[in-house]
Design a protein around this motif. Structure first.
Motif, PDB file in Angstrom:
ATOM      1  N   SER A  94     -31.670  23.300  46.166  1.00 32.79           N
ATOM      2  CA  SER A  94     -31.945  24.724  45.972  1.00 32.79           C
ATOM      3  C   SER A  94     -30.924  25.561  46.721  1.00 32.79           C
ATOM      4  O   SER A  94     -30.719  25.378  47.924  1.00 32.79           O
ATOM      5  CB  SER A  94     -33.362  25.061  46.469  1.00 32.79           C
ATOM      6  OG  SER A  94     -33.552  26.463  46.526  1.00 32.79           O
ATOM      7  N   ALA A  95     -30.303  26.507  46.005  1.00 31.17           N
ATOM      8  CA  ALA A  95     -29.308  27.381  46.638  1.00 31.17           C
ATOM      9  C   ALA A  95     -29.945  28.273  47.696  1.00 31.17           C
ATOM     10  O   ALA A  95     -29.337  28.566  48.728  1.00 31.17           O
ATOM     11  CB  ALA A  95     -28.624  28.231  45.578  1.00 31.17           C
ATOM     12  N   VAL A  96     -31.187  28.702  47.449  1.00 29.11           N
ATOM     13  CA  VAL A  96     -31.873  29.577  48.406  1.00 29.11           C
ATOM     14  C   VAL A  96     -32.190  28.819  49.685  1.00 29.11           C
ATOM     15  O   VAL A  96     -31.938  29.294  50.797  1.00 29.11           O
ATOM     16  CB  VAL A  96     -33.171  30.148  47.794  1.00 29.11           C
ATOM     17  CG1 VAL A  96     -33.950  30.954  48.840  1.00 29.11           C
ATOM     18  CG2 VAL A  96     -32.844  31.035  46.602  1.00 29.11           C
ATOM     19  N   LEU A  97     -32.739  27.613  49.546  1.00 30.55           N
ATOM     20  CA  LEU A  97     -33.122  26.834  50.715  1.00 30.55           C
ATOM     21  C   LEU A  97     -31.899  26.372  51.501  1.00 30.55           C
ATOM     22  O   LEU A  97     -31.907  26.355  52.734  1.00 30.55           O
ATOM     23  CB  LEU A  97     -33.961  25.626  50.300  1.00 30.55           C
ATOM     24  CG  LEU A  97     -35.298  25.921  49.606  1.00 30.55           C
ATOM     25  CD1 LEU A  97     -36.053  24.622  49.336  1.00 30.55           C
ATOM     26  CD2 LEU A  97     -36.150  26.865  50.443  1.00 30.55           C
ATOM     27  N   SER A  98     -30.865  25.989  50.797  1.00 32.42           N
ATOM     28  CA  SER A  98     -29.679  25.479  51.493  1.00 32.42           C
ATOM     29  C   SER A  98     -28.838  26.588  52.124  1.00 32.42           C
ATOM     30  O   SER A  98     -27.958  26.310  52.941  1.00 32.42           O
ATOM     31  CB  SER A  98     -28.801  24.669  50.528  1.00 32.42           C
ATOM     32  OG  SER A  98     -28.352  25.471  49.449  1.00 32.42           O
ATOM     33  N   SER A  99     -29.121  27.842  51.767  1.00 33.90           N
ATOM     34  CA  SER A  99     -28.416  28.935  52.442  1.00 33.90           C
ATOM     35  C   SER A  99     -28.900  29.096  53.877  1.00 33.90           C
ATOM     36  O   SER A  99     -28.170  29.581  54.737  1.00 33.90           O
ATOM     37  CB  SER A  99     -28.615  30.253  51.682  1.00 33.90           C
ATOM     38  OG  SER A  99     -29.939  30.716  51.829  1.00 33.90           O
ATOM     39  N   TYR A 171     -26.073  25.712  56.910  1.00 32.38           N
ATOM     40  CA  TYR A 171     -26.542  24.485  56.274  1.00 32.38           C
ATOM     41  C   TYR A 171     -25.610  23.327  56.602  1.00 32.38           C
ATOM     42  O   TYR A 171     -24.390  23.421  56.441  1.00 32.38           O
ATOM     43  CB  TYR A 171     -26.616  24.685  54.762  1.00 32.38           C
ATOM     44  CG  TYR A 171     -27.031  23.459  53.991  1.00 32.38           C
ATOM     45  CD1 TYR A 171     -28.280  22.873  54.184  1.00 32.38           C
ATOM     46  CD2 TYR A 171     -26.162  22.888  53.056  1.00 32.38           C
ATOM     47  CE1 TYR A 171     -28.655  21.747  53.470  1.00 32.38           C
ATOM     48  CE2 TYR A 171     -26.538  21.772  52.327  1.00 32.38           C
ATOM     49  CZ  TYR A 171     -27.784  21.204  52.541  1.00 32.38           C
ATOM     50  OH  TYR A 171     -28.158  20.087  51.829  1.00 32.38           O
ATOM     51  N   GLU A 172     -26.194  22.211  57.086  1.00 29.29           N
ATOM     52  CA  GLU A 172     -25.441  20.993  57.372  1.00 29.29           C
ATOM     53  C   GLU A 172     -25.645  20.035  56.199  1.00 29.29           C
ATOM     54  O   GLU A 172     -26.684  19.383  56.075  1.00 29.29           O
ATOM     55  CB  GLU A 172     -25.933  20.367  58.674  1.00 29.29           C
ATOM     56  CG  GLU A 172     -25.168  19.137  59.103  1.00 29.29           C
ATOM     57  CD  GLU A 172     -23.698  19.422  59.350  1.00 29.29           C
ATOM     58  OE1 GLU A 172     -22.872  18.845  58.598  1.00 29.29           O
ATOM     59  OE2 GLU A 172     -23.389  20.220  60.243  1.00 29.29           O
TER      60      GLU A 172
END
Length: 347
Positions: A94-99, A171-172
């Motif tokens: 997810s782009a939102v979560l990984s941001s 994000y790592e």
């Protein structure tokens, strides 16, 4: 979103081991944590709907149901933020979560931890303002207090969003988790500990104030909960190296944060909610009789934001026998309310 030990998850664990990090894989213990805490908040949602429907019931009204509703919303936001940023789920899909910025800064910190702890502190201040200063906590003072707290939280969030990710959280990808800047973590914890210190000061100032109901329990419970939550979050974020990698630490943190928030909610709302559901009229008589015994009608009139005529009319029409030297367990009509509550609570 998988909680099984997939080849991808095994690869993540091996890469972490190569980097010298012991990584507990995301699994069914994490899923059970999400289910248990989610169920807890669902039960609170049902109770909250009942409380909102009966918010004009005086023993509930003095607890300020709308504010407790906002406390619940903050708790849910905090739970989501903790789930997404404490290693319980995968973020890379997810782009939102990984941001990481939205989930950490807004869900976990601002709308979550900061708002929930601020509500506990504001409740302590409102009790201090009413019972120590003898003034109504409404109108300008209430708006200013809520406004200062709200604007401070929003300002912190907006400033954090404009800072570079290397100064806040990023994000790592290799470990599939959020990595916090240590200086930023220190700033966050300083605010949390400041709120706790304020609550401690308010609690100390009210230690000898007489209350009619369980406000003293509410105050010192809030004090204890904030202390435990602040301590464990400080340990996890400053002492434990990458705490989301540890199943034990991430599980302990989530249960401490959210069971603590839930206990704080129910300490305030349990008795009037139970009474409204099972002993509505009897408890209302008992409640007003205690106010008359302790001569605290004025203070609790402030808390309900009711005018004097409304309060006096209500008391006059309840036909409550008043005994100046009686205890809180005095007889009201033919029913001893103290006996009802002793039996129901198993004391």
């Amino acid at each position: 979103m998988s909680f099984a030990f997939t080849p991808e998850e095994q690869s993540r664990v091996e890469v972490a081991a190569f980097l010298g990090i012991h990584l507990d894989p995301i699994g069914y213990v994490d899923l059970s944590t999400i289910i248990v805490l989610g169920t807890m908040y669902f039960v609170e949602f049902i109770a909250l709907c009942y409380q909102l429907r009966n918010r004009d019931y005086l023993p509930l009204r003095v607890k300020n149901v709308p504010v407790m509703c906002s406390l619940y919303v903050g708790g849910v936001s905090w739970l989501l933020g903790d789930i997404f940023t404490s290693g319980l789920v995968h973020l890379g899909h997810s782009a939102v979560l990984s941001s990481c910025k939205f989930t950490v800064i807004w869900l976990r910190i601002c709308i979550g931890a900061y708002y929930v702890t601020s509500i506990f502190a504001l409740r302590c201040y409102s009790l201090y303002y009413v019972f120590c200063k003898g003034k109504a906590f409404k109108g300008r003072i209430m708006l200013v207090s809520l406004g200062v707290a709200g604007l401070s939280i929003v300002a912190f969030g907006v400033i954090s969003m404009f800072l570079p990710t290397r100064m806040t959280v990023e994000y790592e990808e290799i470990l599939d988790m959020c990595n916090y800047n240590r200086t930023y973590v220190l700033c966050v914890l300083v605010v949390i500990w400041t709120i706790w210190a304020y609550t401690a000061v308010m609690s100390w100032k009210m230690r000898k104030i007489p209350f009619c109901f369980n406000e003293r329990v509410e105050i010192f419970t809030s004090f204890g909960i904030l202390l435990v939550v602040s301590l464990l979050n400080s340990v996890c974020l400053l002492v434990i190296s990458i705490y989301p990698a540890s199943l034990g630490w991430r599980t302990a943190l989530l249960y401490t944060n959210h069971v603590g928030a839930s206990v704080g909610y129910w300490v305030v709302m349990w008795e009037p909610t139970y009474a409204c559901l099972f002993h509505r009229d009897e408890y209302l008589q008992y409640w007003i009789n205690i106010l008359k015994e302790d001569q605290m009608e004025r203070e609790y009139e402030y808390s309900t934001n009711m005018n004097t005529d409304t309060t006096l009319n209500l008391i006059e029409h309840l036909d409550i026998p008043f005994k100046p030297n009686s205890t809180h367990g005095s007889t009201l009509g033919s029913t001893n309310i103290s006996d009802i509550y002793t039996a129901d609570h198993g004391n």
